[in-house]
Design an enzyme around this catalytic site. Structure first.
Site, mmCIF file in Angstrom:
data_model
loop_
_atom_site.group_PDB
_atom_site.id
_atom_site.type_symbol
_atom_site.label_atom_id
_atom_site.label_comp_id
_atom_site.label_asym_id
_atom_site.label_seq_id
_atom_site.Cartn_x
_atom_site.Cartn_y
_atom_site.Cartn_z
ATOM 1 N N ARG A 141 0.817 -1.231 0.000
ATOM 2 C CA ARG A 141 0.000 0.000 0.000
ATOM 3 C C ARG A 141 0.843 1.271 0.000
ATOM 4 O O ARG A 141 0.473 2.268 -0.610
ATOM 5 C CB ARG A 141 -0.921 -0.007 1.231
ATOM 6 N N GLU A 196 13.110 -22.177 21.964
ATOM 7 C CA GLU A 196 13.773 -20.921 21.601
ATOM 8 C C GLU A 196 14.274 -20.280 22.871
ATOM 9 O O GLU A 196 13.613 -20.372 23.912
ATOM 10 C CB GLU A 196 12.802 -19.983 20.874
ATOM 11 N N ASP A 239 1.150 -21.412 16.901
ATOM 12 C CA ASP A 239 2.341 -20.838 16.277
ATOM 13 C C ASP A 239 3.329 -21.924 15.826
ATOM 14 O O ASP A 239 3.965 -21.793 14.780
ATOM 15 C CB ASP A 239 3.036 -19.895 17.273
ATOM 16 N N HIS A 267 4.255 -26.767 12.481
ATOM 17 C CA HIS A 267 5.625 -27.262 12.289
ATOM 18 C C HIS A 267 5.844 -28.649 12.916
ATOM 19 O O HIS A 267 6.321 -29.567 12.261
ATOM 20 C CB HIS A 267 6.648 -26.292 12.882
ATOM 21 N N ARG A 292 13.566 -36.973 18.958
ATOM 22 C CA ARG A 292 14.234 -38.011 19.757
ATOM 23 C C ARG A 292 13.399 -39.277 19.707
ATOM 24 O O ARG A 292 12.285 -39.299 20.212
ATOM 25 C CB ARG A 292 14.322 -37.604 21.226
ATOM 26 N N SER A 321 27.596 -35.452 12.210
ATOM 27 C CA SER A 321 27.396 -34.023 12.359
ATOM 28 C C SER A 321 27.634 -33.386 10.989
ATOM 29 O O SER A 321 28.674 -33.587 10.376
ATOM 30 C CB SER A 321 28.378 -33.507 13.405
HETATM 31 C C1 BG6 Z 1 7.587 -19.299 12.962
HETATM 32 C C2 BG6 Z 1 6.958 -18.872 14.248
HETATM 33 O O1 BG6 Z 1 6.662 -20.006 12.174
HETATM 34 O O2 BG6 Z 1 8.693 -20.137 13.232
HETATM 35 C C3 BG6 Z 1 7.967 -18.167 15.132
HETATM 36 O O3 BG6 Z 1 5.868 -18.001 13.974
HETATM 37 C C4 BG6 Z 1 9.205 -19.003 15.315
HETATM 38 O O4 BG6 Z 1 7.395 -17.890 16.405
HETATM 39 C C5 BG6 Z 1 9.722 -19.504 13.967
HETATM 40 O O5 BG6 Z 1 10.186 -18.209 15.948
HETATM 41 C C6 BG6 Z 1 10.840 -20.500 14.150
HETATM 42 O O6 BG6 Z 1 11.418 -20.814 12.921
HETATM 43 P P1 BG6 Z 1 12.887 -21.398 12.852
HETATM 44 O O7 BG6 Z 1 13.076 -21.730 11.426
HETATM 45 O O8 BG6 Z 1 13.793 -20.345 13.383
HETATM 46 O O9 BG6 Z 1 12.884 -22.604 13.753
#
Ligand code: BG6
Length: 480
Positions: free
Chosen positions: A47, A222, A241, A246, A342, A396
């Site tokens: 925009r 995190e 989230d 994921h 794991r 690794s």
């Molecule tokens: C995103 C989430 O989908 O994935 C975030 O909204 C999160 O909260 C992120 O931090 C993590 O992604 P990655 O790739 O750093 O594990």
């Protein structure tokens, strides 16, 4: 490869996702030669009224530091044009179509098809109007073939009902093969490795089931909080989230049966079956947490109960997995940043080393950081004594694949979209099945029936989560 002009249109070009992920991924593809093969051009749309150069300047700041000022960067930026307009009015999209068509015409109107990739780096609330505008004004019109595709990203709704509503609105405008729903975890190297690992190794085939596996953990941690996105995060929470998308996608790849072939539809068919076999989540198998200080963010309401941490146990009701708990755990502001799978094996029957037992076999796949796979084994402690110790068979990636660059998830996924490969994208029925699993729990949390326990930032999360793991049979092992 297909010929003809390729237009990549980034909608929401001045937003965070575009700047931090989409444009840098496009740049990396460009630098590696993937976009130079085609008559590519990139159009940013948003925009804000800015010039082409303003947009280029903004993008420049997000490209890898080391590349600043290089010819690659400048040539890449020259591919980018900017068009401004609103997300629900025809004028902007007519102007966008004009910009795309002019470029197509100047390049290849007589000999090539036209390929139009619309990347919606936008909040889902505007997906329906934007898709409507694309459909009305911006579709590929070439007589020589080509395609129009749209890329969208989570959150796809907030629960089953809203997700289905969004899916049907978009589904009325585009066919499923035109819709690319990104879950960026599916673009990660070690997530993509899961199929190979499971189905190309004789070693694992007979072991991968309830007879041998005690439990599976899929963990996301995190070591930072919701800094800067508290207001957004508070409406969703950690389950929406991270876990519902994921971690559940990873679970599918760990648990699915062997697909008939590697065709995207065959793989996705198997993933859907896993999701549909998950039993309703039991309240006593859920622990929620919220880190202390989360509510200090002025955009988070003082009475928020939104979880920033959750552990939930999933049970897959089928022949392979009956009785094996799948532990999904995710948290913000914890003691480390790590995502791993794991797989813990059962105890050895008739163990003759009873007194010196070190722990169970565990197969760990570390998705990040420092991609790795290692198998915890019990071995004889070297020396004159006959004692046992736990050690690792360790692969690794930084050591084994020195100098091999591991692509960013978004690079891979954008390239897949250009190629038309939907294997690593979420199909509509998969999305629905994923929401079916978590919606009842999410509604109970939203209704205040679940309390998030407080935990200290920098900790492992609430102690109750570790107790739950023990309750479902996870045995803490030594080593790393
Ligand atoms: C995103 C989430 O989908 O994935 C975030 O909204 C999160 O909260 C992120 O931090 C993590 O992604 P990655 O790739 O750093 O594990």
């Amino acid at each position: 490869p297909e010929t003809g002009c390729l237009s990549i249109i980034v909608l929401g070009a001045s937003g965070d996702l575009a700047k931090k992920k989409t444009f840098p991924a496009l740049f990396n593809l460009y630098r590696q030669g993937f976009l130079q093969l085609n008559d590519v051009h990139i159009v940013g749309y948003a925009r804000t009224k800015i010039s082409d150069d303003d947009l280029r300047d903004r993008i420049r700041g997000y490209l890898p530091n080391g590349d600043n000022g290089t010819e690659d960067v400048e040539n890449f930026l020259l591919l980018i044009k900017y068009v401004s307009g609103s997300y629900d009015a025809p004028e902007g999209f007519q102007a966008l179509d004009k910009a795309i068509s002019e470029h197509e015409f100047s390049k290849n109107s007589t000999e090539g098809s036209s390929r139009r990739l619309f990347y919606l780096a936008l909040p889902p609330s505007v997906y329906p109007p934007v898709c409507r505008m694309i459909k009305s004004y911006c579709m590929n019109k070439s007589d020589l073939g080509g395609w129009t595709r749209v890329v969208v990203e989570k959150p796809f709704g907030k629960d089953l009902e809203s997700a289905e509503e969004l899916s049907s609105q978009i589904g009325e405008l585009f066919e499923e093969p035109q819709i690319y729903r990104i879950d960026h975890y599916l673009g990660k190297e070690l997530v993509q490795n899961l199929l190979v690992l499971r189905f190309a190794n004789r070693l694992f085939l007979p072991l991968w089931n309830r007879d041998n596996i005690a439990n599976v953990q899929i963990v996301f941690r995190e070591d930072f909080g919701t800094e800067g996105r508290g207001g957004y995060f508070d409406q969703y929470g950690i389950i929406r989230d991270i876990i519902q998308n994921h971690l559940l996608q990873v679970l599918c790849l760990v648990a699915m049966e062997k697909p008939v072939s590697l065709k995207p539809e065959h793989i996705r068919d198997e993933k859907v079956k896993v999701l549909q076999s998950v039993l309703p989540i039991k309240d006593e198998e859920v622990v929620l947490g919220q880190y202390e200080g989360y509510k200090d963010d002025p955009t988070v309401p003082d009475n928020s109960n939104t979880p920033t941490f959750a552990t939930a146990i999933l049970h897959i009701h089928n022949e392979r997995w009956e009785g094996v708990p799948f532990i999904l755990k995710a948290g913000k502001a914890l003691n480390s940043r790590k995502a791993e799978i794991r797989v813990q094996f059962k105890d050895v029957p008739g163990d003759i080393f009873r007194c010196q037992k070190q722990g169970r076999n565990e197969f760990v796949i570390r998705l990040q950081p420092s991609e790795a796979m290692y198998m915890k084994l019990t071995v004889k402690q070297p020396g004159l004594e006959m004692s046992t110790a736990q050690s690792e068979l360790d692969l690794s990636y930084t050591q084994r694949y020195q100098g091999v660059a591991i692509p960013e998830a978004y690079e891979r996924l954008i390239l897949d979209t250009i190629k038309g490969d939907q294997q690593h994208f979420v199909r509509r029925d998969e999305l629905k099945a994923a929401w079916e699993i978590f919606t009842p729990l999410l509604h109970r949390i939203d209704n205040g029936e679940f309390k998030s326990l407080q935990y200290k930032p920098g900790s492992r999360g609430p102690a109750e989560a570790d107790q739950l793991l023990e309750k479902v049979g996870y045995v803490q092992t030594h080593g790393y």
